[in-house]
Design a protein around this motif. Structure first.
Motif, PDB file in Angstrom:
ATOM      1  N   VAL A 206       0.846  -1.025   0.083  1.00  0.00           N
ATOM      2  CA  VAL A 206      -0.041   0.012  -0.157  1.00  0.00           C
ATOM      3  C   VAL A 206       0.808   1.051  -0.049  1.00  0.00           C
ATOM      4  O   VAL A 206       1.641   1.257   0.783  1.00  0.00           O
ATOM      5  CB  VAL A 206      -0.689  -0.149   1.292  1.00  0.00           C
ATOM      6  CG1 VAL A 206      -1.859   1.310   1.218  1.00  0.00           C
ATOM      7  CG2 VAL A 206      -1.707  -1.397   1.118  1.00  0.00           C
ATOM      8  N   HIS A 207       0.525   2.148  -1.151  1.00  0.00           N
ATOM      9  CA  HIS A 207       1.339   3.437  -0.973  1.00  0.00           C
ATOM     10  C   HIS A 207       0.627   4.700  -0.770  1.00  0.00           C
ATOM     11  O   HIS A 207      -0.615   4.593  -1.287  1.00  0.00           O
ATOM     12  CB  HIS A 207       1.942   3.400  -2.268  1.00  0.00           C
ATOM     13  CG  HIS A 207       3.415   2.345  -2.586  1.00  0.00           C
ATOM     14  ND1 HIS A 207       3.075   1.230  -2.657  1.00  0.00           N
ATOM     15  CD2 HIS A 207       4.575   2.725  -2.505  1.00  0.00           C
ATOM     16  CE1 HIS A 207       4.241   0.640  -2.771  1.00  0.00           C
ATOM     17  NE2 HIS A 207       5.139   1.440  -2.504  1.00  0.00           N
ATOM     18  N   PHE A 208       1.011   5.594  -0.308  1.00  0.00           N
ATOM     19  CA  PHE A 208       0.292   6.726  -0.183  1.00  0.00           C
ATOM     20  C   PHE A 208      -0.261   7.427  -1.384  1.00  0.00           C
ATOM     21  O   PHE A 208       0.664   7.500  -2.459  1.00  0.00           O
ATOM     22  CB  PHE A 208       0.821   7.756   0.659  1.00  0.00           C
ATOM     23  CG  PHE A 208       1.156   7.506   2.229  1.00  0.00           C
ATOM     24  CD1 PHE A 208      -0.380   7.410   3.197  1.00  0.00           C
ATOM     25  CD2 PHE A 208       1.984   7.222   2.904  1.00  0.00           C
ATOM     26  CE1 PHE A 208      -0.134   7.228   4.329  1.00  0.00           C
ATOM     27  CE2 PHE A 208       2.320   6.837   4.066  1.00  0.00           C
ATOM     28  CZ  PHE A 208       1.159   6.737   5.002  1.00  0.00           C
ATOM     29  N   GLY A 209      -1.263   8.030  -1.463  1.00  0.00           N
ATOM     30  CA  GLY A 209      -1.696   8.408  -2.799  1.00  0.00           C
ATOM     31  C   GLY A 209      -2.186   7.546  -3.998  1.00  0.00           C
ATOM     32  O   GLY A 209      -3.089   7.613  -4.780  1.00  0.00           O
ATOM     33  N   THR A 210      -1.565   6.436  -4.023  1.00  0.00           N
ATOM     34  CA  THR A 210      -1.835   5.339  -5.153  1.00  0.00           C
ATOM     35  C   THR A 210      -3.031   4.568  -4.536  1.00  0.00           C
ATOM     36  O   THR A 210      -3.938   4.335  -5.405  1.00  0.00           O
ATOM     37  CB  THR A 210      -0.568   4.718  -5.360  1.00  0.00           C
ATOM     38  OG1 THR A 210       0.611   5.447  -5.901  1.00  0.00           O
ATOM     39  CG2 THR A 210      -0.948   3.802  -6.489  1.00  0.00           C
ATOM     40  N   HIS A 211      -2.578   4.227  -3.325  1.00  0.00           N
ATOM     41  CA  HIS A 211      -3.879   3.152  -2.758  1.00  0.00           C
ATOM     42  C   HIS A 211      -4.585   3.800  -1.493  1.00  0.00           C
ATOM     43  O   HIS A 211      -5.443   3.256  -1.261  1.00  0.00           O
ATOM     44  CB  HIS A 211      -3.157   1.828  -2.248  1.00  0.00           C
ATOM     45  CG  HIS A 211      -1.982   1.211  -3.269  1.00  0.00           C
ATOM     46  ND1 HIS A 211      -0.664   1.362  -3.188  1.00  0.00           N
ATOM     47  CD2 HIS A 211      -2.429   0.501  -4.426  1.00  0.00           C
ATOM     48  CE1 HIS A 211      -0.370   0.758  -4.479  1.00  0.00           C
ATOM     49  NE2 HIS A 211      -1.185   0.188  -4.955  1.00  0.00           N
ATOM     50  N   LEU A 212      -3.838   4.856  -1.020  1.00  0.00           N
ATOM     51  CA  LEU A 212      -4.552   5.116   0.415  1.00  0.00           C
ATOM     52  C   LEU A 212      -4.326   6.653   0.458  1.00  0.00           C
ATOM     53  O   LEU A 212      -3.496   7.200   0.083  1.00  0.00           O
ATOM     54  CB  LEU A 212      -3.524   4.704   1.442  1.00  0.00           C
ATOM     55  CG  LEU A 212      -4.147   5.044   2.714  1.00  0.00           C
ATOM     56  CD1 LEU A 212      -5.339   4.399   3.135  1.00  0.00           C
ATOM     57  CD2 LEU A 212      -2.849   4.545   3.870  1.00  0.00           C
TER      58      LEU A 212
END
Length: 591
Positions: A206-212
């Motif tokens: 999980v990556h910030f902005g991409t998934h979260l």
């Protein structure tokens, strides 16, 4: 200087992730709320073994049957579409519309596990639901149905219980909100939980902005607080502890159950079924009031949340094509529905209905929003149809190719709109005649096929039951053993009984380049990660594809396929089996 730097490091050590973010990156971040990228223009092609055929969409491996745990590698496209802001809204009255309805259980709340305020529900825990077993039990029961269309209809019915689908479609769909109170905290048990959320974070993908997205809304200010890089549990839960909401984009990429749920439901809608999950701390709000460009089904999974829903403010915002910008409280008026959703409840509202949700002080909230019907209107269909109709008219009708009058600029245009002139009347009548005549050239079925082609690109790949896996290429026992490959040959004969894996996984399209068979079995769980998948077929094979579609869900023997020769029948069946499109009544080989 060294002492000052050390003091700054000590100060940073005492700050939360939210405070560090605000100090280093600032508060202003652009929100990315909705998916809607266009289809890629290019296609990769390679030779197929079927004579005269081609395959397209890249050379990736087929999507595997559902794993027991989240995948080890999940990626989303880097360029997510940014929500398009609208012009400043103008408050105006709208025509009266159906009021929101509330559906209550007829009897006492059904049995099931008690609500768990303030704490996560264990991943995969079965709960209540119509017949017990929660969502996991529901999916097992649906798997016993032979026809994928029936599975989709039953899942839709379950989603709306106790409201009948016909009543919902007649009174609420695209018209008015619906609130369903079930009194059953375990109704959605097993679909997604805070434990599943934590497991996704611990999976490391999980990556910030991409998934979260990490968000907050306080004192009328909406902020997104995404750092860069991987969303590590310690950082994410620190944001949450400091009052930030967490939006997990594309939970179907991390949860096999959400993937399975949406892959069935999409066949009911005939339009992409997507989802986001929202985890909100007690006493906070994560998003400003806004309206969306999708039909929204809010499923309350854990805790509770206070919702307010408002009618569209003007006719132009009824069933809009695009989502709104963030709105202020002063722009809203009075809500048409105000309620507190508890676990097991459902809230539906059409696109264009403004909404906002906030947590009460005594409980967190976890909900999943299931969405569909983005850019799926008559207008969107005509955007495909009318250019094609005009092109056909230009090719076939001389009237569309004749030149405009030499002097039309002298009497047409806004400056001449009030002029009384016979030439103006004749010009307008000519335009009206050509537009009316355009209908005769409209390739309606071909435009529908192009819409279907786009839908198949949007689709999630099917989730296979254990029996379907055994009867498909995914369960074929080819392997390396004793120094070489074993069980490699797919031995389909004239007597092999076959059928489509699902009714909605293929679409024939007659295009300029030839006859294309688009399919979903090699799609990704991540939206448009793969290019559209297709086979190019010789025209003589189209009757066999139509035969398989009309025969579904029944099996047919390969010898009955309407091809000219037995070799062609076996070649076609073998290719479709290798692509996961066909299954056999009995496994072709035993392990």
């Amino acid at each position: 200087m060294a002492a000052m730097a050390a003091e700054q490091r000590r100060e940073l050590g005492r700050l939360s992730a939210l405070a560090v973010y605000r100090r280093v990156a600032g508060a202003g971040r652009m929100e990315r709320r909705r998916r809607g990228a266009p289809l890629p223009a290019g296609r990769k092609r390679a030779k197929a073994r079927l004579r005269g055929g081609r395959v397209g969409g890249g050379g990736s491996e087929p999507e595997a049957p559902p794993p027991a745990a989240p995948p080890s590698r999940v990626e989303l496209p880097v360029e997510l579409p940014v929500e398009l802001p609208l012009e400043a809204p103008v408050e105006a009255p709208v025509d009266p519309r159906p009021e929101a309805a509330v559906a209550e259980p007829d009897a006492k709340p059904r049995g099931g596990p008690k609500a768990m305020p303030g704490g996560p529900r264990p991943a995969g825990e079965d709960g209540g639901g119509v017949s017990g077993g929660g969502v996991s039990g529901l999916l097992r029961r649906l798997a016993r149905l032979e026809d994928s269309r029936q599975r989709a209809a039953e899942l839709f019915r379950w989603l709306l219980v106790p409201v009948a689908p016909a009543e919902f479609l007649g009174r609420h769909w695209e018209q008015a909100p619906l609130l369903v109170r079930r009194g059953d905290p375990g109704y959605y048990a097993g679909l997604f939980s805070t434990a599943d959320f934590d497991a996704a974070l611990r999976g490391g993908d999980v990556h910030f902005g991409t998934h979260l997205d990490v968000t907050s809304y306080a004192e009328g200010v909406r902020e997104t607080h995404n750092p860069s890089g991987r969303a590590l549990p310690a950082v994410v839960w620190d944001f949450y502890q400091n009052g930030c909401s967490l939006r997990l984009l594309c939970p179907q990429a991390f949860s096999p159950t959400v993937w399975h749920f949406l892959s069935i439901l999409q066949e009911q809608f005939g339009s992409m079924a997507g989802a986001n999950t929202y985890l909100t701390p007690p006493g906070t709000q994560g998003f400003a009031p806004h309206y969306d460009d999708i039909e929204a089904f809010v499923l309350q999974l854990e805790g509770k949340k206070h919702w307010r829903v408002y009618r569209p403010r003007r006719d132009a915002e009824v069933l809009p094509q695009f989502s709104s910008a963030n709105l202020t409280q002063a722009e809203l008026g009075e809500p048409v529905l105000e309620t507190v959703l508890e676990a097991g409840d459902l809230l539906y509202f059409p696109r264009g209905f403004i909404h906002q949700g906030d947590c009460l002080p005594d409980a967190h909230s976890l909900h999943i929003t299931v969405s569909s019907y983005q850019r799926n209107s008559w207008g969107d269909f005509l955007e495909k149809l009318l250019p094609a109709a005009l092109q056909m008219a230009l090719e076939e009708d001389l009237e569309y190719r004749r030149g405009l009058p030499m002097d039309y600029l002298q009497y047409m245009g806004v400056a001449n709109s009030d002029t009384v002139d016979a030439r103006r009347t004749a010009f307008v009548e000519k335009v009206q005649s050509l537009i009316k005549k355009l209908v005769d050239y409209a390739p309606i079925d071909a435009a529908v096929d192009q819409r279907a082609k786009s839908f198949l690109h949007d689709c999630l790949p099917p989730v296979l039951t254990q029996s379907e896996k055994a009867q498909s290429v995914y369960g074929f026992p080819a392997r390396w053993q004793d120094g070489g490959p074993r069980n490699v040959d797919i031995l389909i004969t004239k007597d092999t009984e076959v059928r489509l894996l699902r009714h909605g996984i293929v679409r024939l399209c007659n295009e300029e380049a030839g006859v294309m068979l688009y399919y979903t079995t090699e799609n990704s769980r991540v939206y448009h990660k793969e290019e559209p998948k297709f086979l190019e077929l010789d025209p003589e094979y189209t009757d066999s594809i139509e035969f398989l579609l009309s025969s579904y869900p029944n099996h047919v023997i390969v010898d009955n396929l309407p091809c000219e020769t037995l070799e062609e029948k076996i070649s076609l069946a073998t290719l479709l089996f290798e692509k996961g499109i066909l299954t056999t009544k009995k496994p072709l080989a035993q392990v």
